[in-house]
Design a protein around this motif. Structure first.
Motif, PDB file in Angstrom:
ATOM      1  N   ALA A   1      -3.632  -0.172   7.731  1.00 29.13           N
ATOM      2  CA  ALA A   1      -2.484   0.228   8.561  1.00 29.13           C
ATOM      3  C   ALA A   1      -1.865   1.525   8.042  1.00 29.13           C
ATOM      4  CB  ALA A   1      -1.447  -0.885   8.569  1.00 29.13           C
ATOM      5  N   ASN A   2      -1.118   2.187   8.879  1.00 29.26           N
ATOM      6  CA  ASN A   2      -0.404   3.421   8.533  1.00 29.26           C
ATOM      7  C   ASN A   2      -1.363   4.565   8.260  1.00 29.26           C
ATOM      8  OD1 ASN A   2       2.299   2.233   8.646  1.00 29.26           O
ATOM      9  ND2 ASN A   2       1.584   1.047   6.896  1.00 29.26           N
ATOM     10  N   THR A   3      -0.858   5.661   7.716  1.00 33.02           N
ATOM     11  CA  THR A   3      -1.682   6.844   7.488  1.00 33.02           C
ATOM     12  C   THR A   3      -1.820   7.099   5.997  1.00 33.02           C
ATOM     13  OG1 THR A   3      -0.859   7.789   9.562  1.00 33.02           O
ATOM     14  CG2 THR A   3      -1.965   9.286   8.044  1.00 33.02           C
ATOM     15  N   GLU A   4      -3.050   7.155   5.538  1.00 31.84           N
ATOM     16  CA  GLU A   4      -3.343   7.398   4.135  1.00 31.84           C
ATOM     17  C   GLU A   4      -2.842   8.794   3.766  1.00 31.84           C
ATOM     18  OE1 GLU A   4      -5.303   8.324   0.522  1.00 31.84           O
ATOM     19  OE2 GLU A   4      -5.767   9.349   2.398  1.00 31.84           O
ATOM     20  N   LEU A   5      -2.308   8.958   2.554  1.00 35.59           N
ATOM     21  CA  LEU A   5      -1.704  10.220   2.122  1.00 35.59           C
ATOM     22  C   LEU A   5      -2.616  11.430   2.317  1.00 35.59           C
ATOM     23  CD1 LEU A   5       0.230   9.320  -1.147  1.00 35.59           C
ATOM     24  CD2 LEU A   5       1.145  10.642   0.772  1.00 35.59           C
ATOM     25  N   ALA A   6      -3.870  11.338   1.883  1.00 35.65           N
ATOM     26  CA  ALA A   6      -4.762  12.499   1.960  1.00 35.65           C
ATOM     27  C   ALA A   6      -5.104  12.876   3.396  1.00 35.65           C
ATOM     28  CB  ALA A   6      -6.041  12.243   1.165  1.00 35.65           C
TER      29      ALA A   6
ATOM     30  N   SER B   1       5.048   6.540   0.308  1.00 36.27           N
ATOM     31  CA  SER B   1       5.957   5.450   0.673  1.00 36.27           C
ATOM     32  C   SER B   1       5.203   4.135   0.594  1.00 36.27           C
ATOM     33  CB  SER B   1       6.506   5.653   2.086  1.00 36.27           C
ATOM     34  OG  SER B   1       5.486   5.448   3.053  1.00 36.27           O
ATOM     35  N   TRP B   2       5.948   3.073   0.423  1.00 39.52           N
ATOM     36  CA  TRP B   2       5.361   1.734   0.438  1.00 39.52           C
ATOM     37  C   TRP B   2       5.277   1.286   1.893  1.00 39.52           C
ATOM     38  CZ3 TRP B   2       2.977  -0.433  -3.502  1.00 39.52           C
ATOM     39  CH2 TRP B   2       3.290  -0.010  -4.796  1.00 39.52           C
ATOM     40  N   GLY B   3       4.071   1.260   2.418  1.00 38.40           N
ATOM     41  CA  GLY B   3       3.835   0.773   3.770  1.00 38.40           C
ATOM     42  C   GLY B   3       4.489   1.589   4.863  1.00 38.40           C
ATOM     43  N   GLY B   4       4.949   2.802   4.545  1.00 39.24           N
ATOM     44  CA  GLY B   4       5.644   3.620   5.537  1.00 39.24           C
ATOM     45  C   GLY B   4       7.093   3.215   5.720  1.00 39.24           C
ATOM     46  N   TYR B   5       7.553   2.235   4.946  1.00 38.51           N
ATOM     47  CA  TYR B   5       8.914   1.724   5.088  1.00 38.51           C
ATOM     48  C   TYR B   5       9.866   2.206   4.001  1.00 38.51           C
ATOM     49  CZ  TYR B   5       6.600  -1.652   8.137  1.00 38.51           C
ATOM     50  OH  TYR B   5       5.856  -2.235   9.119  1.00 38.51           O
ATOM     51  N   TYR B   6       9.368   2.326   2.772  1.00 39.07           N
ATOM     52  CA  TYR B   6      10.230   2.624   1.637  1.00 39.07           C
ATOM     53  C   TYR B   6       9.668   3.793   0.841  1.00 39.07           C
ATOM     54  CZ  TYR B   6      11.711  -2.231   2.380  1.00 39.07           C
ATOM     55  OH  TYR B   6      12.156  -3.407   2.915  1.00 39.07           O
ATOM     56  N   LYS B   7      10.440   4.885   0.743  1.00 41.49           N
ATOM     57  CA  LYS B   7      10.064   5.937  -0.184  1.00 41.49           C
ATOM     58  C   LYS B   7      10.257   5.375  -1.590  1.00 41.49           C
ATOM     59  CE  LYS B   7      11.082   9.698   2.955  1.00 41.49           C
ATOM     60  NZ  LYS B   7      11.881  10.888   3.230  1.00 41.49           N
ATOM     61  N   LEU B   8       9.765   6.063  -2.606  1.00 44.95           N
ATOM     62  CA  LEU B   8       9.762   5.508  -3.960  1.00 44.95           C
ATOM     63  C   LEU B   8      11.164   5.154  -4.463  1.00 44.95           C
ATOM     64  CD1 LEU B   8       6.994   7.645  -5.696  1.00 44.95           C
ATOM     65  CD2 LEU B   8       6.779   5.513  -4.418  1.00 44.95           C
ATOM     66  N   ASP B   9      12.143   6.014  -4.210  1.00 45.71           N
ATOM     67  CA  ASP B   9      13.519   5.698  -4.645  1.00 45.71           C
ATOM     68  C   ASP B   9      14.068   4.487  -3.912  1.00 45.71           C
ATOM     69  OD1 ASP B   9      13.635   7.710  -6.539  1.00 45.71           O
ATOM     70  OD2 ASP B   9      14.612   9.154  -5.202  1.00 45.71           O
TER      71      ASP B   9
ATOM     72  N   PHE C   1       0.845  -1.175   0.000  1.00 49.83           N
ATOM     73  CA  PHE C   1       0.000   0.000   0.000  1.00 49.83           C
ATOM     74  C   PHE C   1       0.887   1.233   0.000  1.00 49.83           C
ATOM     75  CE2 PHE C   1      -3.019  -2.981   2.032  1.00 49.83           C
ATOM     76  CZ  PHE C   1      -4.141  -2.747   1.269  1.00 49.83           C
ATOM     77  N   ILE C   2       0.509   2.226  -0.808  1.00 47.78           N
ATOM     78  CA  ILE C   2       1.176   3.530  -0.745  1.00 47.78           C
ATOM     79  C   ILE C   2       0.488   4.332   0.351  1.00 47.78           C
ATOM     80  CG2 ILE C   2       1.547   5.732  -1.916  1.00 47.78           C
ATOM     81  CD1 ILE C   2       3.398   3.741  -3.097  1.00 47.78           C
ATOM     82  N   VAL C   3       1.291   4.822   1.292  1.00 54.21           N
ATOM     83  CA  VAL C   3       0.798   5.620   2.421  1.00 54.21           C
ATOM     84  C   VAL C   3       1.740   6.797   2.624  1.00 54.21           C
ATOM     85  CG1 VAL C   3      -0.293   3.637   3.550  1.00 54.21           C
ATOM     86  CG2 VAL C   3       2.076   4.219   4.095  1.00 54.21           C
ATOM     87  N   ALA C   4       1.405   7.651   3.570  1.00 57.90           N
ATOM     88  CA  ALA C   4       2.272   8.785   3.897  1.00 57.90           C
ATOM     89  C   ALA C   4       3.548   8.271   4.552  1.00 57.90           C
ATOM     90  CB  ALA C   4       1.548   9.741   4.836  1.00 57.90           C
TER      91      ALA C   4
END
Length: 181
Positions: A108-113, A70-78, A58-61
């Motif tokens: 889980a985590n915080t949705e971007l919006a 970020s992917w799951g709050g663990y990995y930014k896109l790069d 999941f992409i989240v903040a």
């Protein structure tokens, strides 16, 4: 010319409907793949044609940087490109005839919006994901607190519309799917 009895005609029609329903399901239903899970799931080399369409989650903040996807709050896109090889794996999937959709949100985590209060920055965040992975569709998986966040819903709708408008202007329409609990 030989005529089939009514029972055979009904059976033929039933088969046609059954196969059409499964073709339709295959076109719209993809399995969720948590790209941050260990061990990783090799979505890029599907063992069966039914597994060719996936929803990458999941992409989240990003923690500490609310307008950065970020992917799951663990990995930014790069980081995901380097450590998880997401872009390469999506390309490989497409070579097999498969298709990937990216899901934003989840339980889980915080949705971007919900995290990013700046609509322009939120639009940029969505656009970065769409462009990086050359998406033709995305999924908004709204659960938990995101369902009660009216301001976040407004920002999300505004940002997604802007991303869709940009895609349409480039003659590359972007489909948006909504997943609710």
């Amino acid at each position: 010319e030989r005529q089939l009895c009514i029972e055979a005609q009904v059976m033929d029609l039933s088969d046609d409907i059954g196969y059409s329903v499964h073709d339709f399901e295959d076109a719209i239903v993809g399995g969720y793949v948590d790209v941050t899970a260990v061990p990783s799931y090799s979505f890029e080399t599907p063992a069966d044609p039914a597994l060719q369409d996936v929803v990458l989650s999941f992409i989240v903040a990003s923690p500490g940087d609310p307008c950065t996807p970020s992917w799951g709050g663990y990995y930014k896109l790069d980081q995901a490109s380097n450590e998880l090889e997401i872009a390469r794996r999506i390309s490989q999937l497409r070579l097999t005839g498969g298709q990937a959709r990216v899901s934003f949100g989840g339980q889980a985590n915080t949705e971007l919006a919900s995290a990013c209060a700046d609509t322009a920055a939120l639009t940029t965040a969505y656009q970065q994901v769409v462009e990086r992975y050359e998406l033709t569709s995305l999924d908004l998986d709204l659960e938990g607190a995101a369902l009660d966040d009216a301001a976040g819903m407004t920002r999300r709708a505004t940002a997604i519309k802007a991303v869709q408008d940009k895609a349409a202007a480039a003659d590359a329409p972007l489909a948006v799917w909504l997943t609710l609990p």
